[in-house]
Design an enzyme around this catalytic site. Structure first.
Site, PDB file in Angstrom:
ATOM      1  N   GLU A  59       0.832  -1.209   0.000  1.00 26.27           N
ATOM      2  CA  GLU A  59       0.000   0.000   0.000  1.00 26.27           C
ATOM      3  C   GLU A  59       0.865   1.257   0.000  1.00 26.27           C
ATOM      4  OE1 GLU A  59      -2.887  -0.531  -0.861  1.00 26.27           O
ATOM      5  OE2 GLU A  59      -3.086  -2.633  -0.285  1.00 26.27           O
ATOM      6  N   HIS A  67       1.655   2.118  -3.532  1.00 24.86           N
ATOM      7  CA  HIS A  67       0.573   2.904  -4.136  1.00 24.86           C
ATOM      8  C   HIS A  67       0.642   4.350  -3.641  1.00 24.86           C
ATOM      9  CE1 HIS A  67      -1.761  -0.210  -6.137  1.00 24.86           C
ATOM     10  NE2 HIS A  67      -1.889  -0.932  -5.047  1.00 24.86           N
TER      11      HIS A  67
HETATM   12 ZN    ZN Z   1      -2.618  -2.947  -5.044  1.00 26.81          ZN
END
Ligand code: ZN
Length: 501
Positions: free
Chosen positions: A266, A269
């Site tokens: 995450e 991202h």
């Molecule tokens: Zn992902």
């Protein structure tokens, strides 16, 4: 900047801020919202999305785009202004090509079919879900016809998630990688040097896991002055804009590596969103360009970096210090092997780096066959089991662990799965480019120096935000079009060594 573009930017900017507010409400819903607020939250979100849809498809918006386009026509097609209007036109066309009644019917059916799916999955009852699924595919076909395509009906759908990508591109990508992946999976299953992953299971106190995951995301460069990490049942990243990026992770006190790799994923991202440049802030060019490119960033930090021997070698002493009872007598090499365990499993979301793409391949082949009328919904369970046996070497005991396992089709997300594999392939290709630019990257990681990697990503990927189409961006960043060879080579050499193949 011309007057017409300024007027368009002002209108688009208001829609963007409304979207950010909706995103924040959605994030809160999955993290801190008290359960009794569910109904009012649904109303708030529905009101906002109605408003956003009205503003995005209004005649005013159409006129603003048309006038601004007229003024950008003479500009360099790669200028920010021209690219802004290209993106705006694309978004507007997609939003206005679908008749309102169809959009409403799809939305109604999504809610209904989701409920039917939840029950059907629980009871492994495919027959109970089949009528809903048939209707979902019918509605999706209608949607694709409205959006339009030239070669394959699938093109209209995947384009929504991965602009510019076509069925033929995905088919080529899979046909290149399938033989190598299937062979590697079978060889690992027969290996005489299996991995023992018991060291990552056991007693790992939650508060310590929280501390360690924060240290890890800080180290790789996630900026917590412009973001934060909380917990959720299904980890996700919600980036409202470059200065407000929310990560979530999942802590299981009996299983450490889940939280560690969810956080790294995450944060990958999140750093992409944080790297969107200041001058695109509040415009349609801000933020990540597509699901596939987004997934390349998360997978790069999770796997290519986070599951490398160099990274584990650096991180392990800190992890060991946090869990002395469990890891006191474990070596870094044992931990490295444990986090790289490969085991064909029935469930995609639990799959490792090697078998994951075979799960995606199955879904791509099946949804393409259904859309083009080559496979009947009633025959889906048999077709699923056959592919599972062929690719993964295992057969689901029932449809709950087979063709009913994913939420996607029930939610109308058809043409979505390939973006996961695309992300993996792009991560491999980017990693190859990074290794060329930073030949000592392993030595850097072993010292915990990740800034040069992030810097490369900022320069070659993040700073372009949504300005270029994914295929243009890949070419710009790596010097060649998308190819599966780097990723397959990476998997083959890494796992041949681990499993003594
Ligand atoms: Zn992902």
């Amino acid at each position: 900047m011309s007057d017409a573009i300024k007027k368009f930017q002002a209108h688009a900017g208001r829609i963007i801020r409304l979207n950010e507010a909706a995103g924040l409400l959605g994030w809160d819903q999955q993290t801190f919202m008290p359960p009794a607020a569910a109904e009012s939250r649904a109303e708030q979100l529905a009101t906002l999305s109605e408003l956003i849809h009205e503003m995005s498809t209004s005649k005013e918006m159409g006129d603003l785009i048309a006038s601004a386009e007229a003024e950008t026509a003479a500009l360099d097609p790669d200028s920010d202004e021209a690219r802004t209007m290209k993106k705006a036109r694309r978004d507007y066309d997609i939003a206005t090509k679908l008749p309102t009644e169809l959009v409403a019917e799809i939305a109604r059916h999504e809610t209904l079919s989701h409920e039917v799916w939840v029950k059907a999955r629980q009871h492994a009852d495919f027959a109970g879900f089949a009528p809903s699924l048939k209707k979902m595919f019918d509605l999706t076909r209608q949607k694709a016809e409205c959006l339009g395509y030239t070669d394959h009906i699938y093109d209209a759908l995947i384009d929504l998630y991965e602009p510019g990508m076509k069925h033929a591109d995905v088919a080529k990508m899979f046909s290149e990688m399938k033989p190598g992946l299937v062979e590697l999976t079978h060889a690992i299953a027969d290996s005489s040097n299996p991995v023992d992953n018991s060291v990552v299971h056991g007693d790992f106190p939650g508060d310590k896991q929280r501390e360690v995951t924060l240290k890890l995301i800080d180290a790789i460069g996630f900026d917590r002055k412009r973001g934060r990490q909380d917990e959720a049942a299904h980890p996700f990243c919600a980036g409202f804009n470059r200065n407000d990026v929310r990560l979530t992770t999942r802590i299981d006190p009996q299983y450490f590596s889940q939280a560690m790799y969810a956080s790294l994923h995450e944060a990958g991202h999140g750093m992409y969103e944080q790297g969107s440049p200041e001058h695109f802030e509040g415009t349609v060019l801000a933020g990540g360009v597509s699901l596939g490119i987004h997934e390349s960033q998360s997978r790069l930090w999770e796997n290519l970096v986070g599951r490398s021997r160099a990274f584990v070698g650096w991180a392990f002493p800190m992890i060991q210090e946090a869990f002395p009872q469990k890891l006191g007598s474990v070596s870094s090499e044992q931990f490295y092997r444990a986090v790289n365990n490969v085991e064909p499993s029935l469930v995609r979301v639990e799959a490792d780096e090697v078998t994951y793409n075979l799960h995606v391949l199955m879904r791509f082949e099946l949804e393409s066959a259904i859309l083009s009328g080559k496979l009947d919904i009633d025959d889906l369970p048999d077709a699923w089991d056959t592919l599972s046996e062929q690719y993964l070497g295992i057969m689901p005991p029932d449809d709950g662990k087979g063709c009913l396992q994913d939420v996607h089709w029930s939610a109308g997300l058809i043409g979505y799965f390939p973006t996961y594999t695309l992300g993996n392939l792009v991560s491999g290709q980017i990693w190859n480019a990074i290794n060329k630019a930073l030949p000592d990257v392993n030595a850097l990681m072993a010292k915990g120096e990740f800034a040069p990697i992030l810097e490369w990503l900022r320069t070659n990927i993040h700073q372009h935000a949504s300005k270029f189409e994914p295929s243009e961006l890949i070419l710009k960043a790596t010097g060649e079009p998308l190819t599966s060879c780097y990723y397959v080579d990476y998997l083959t050499s890494k796992y041949s060594e681990i499993y003594s193949l």
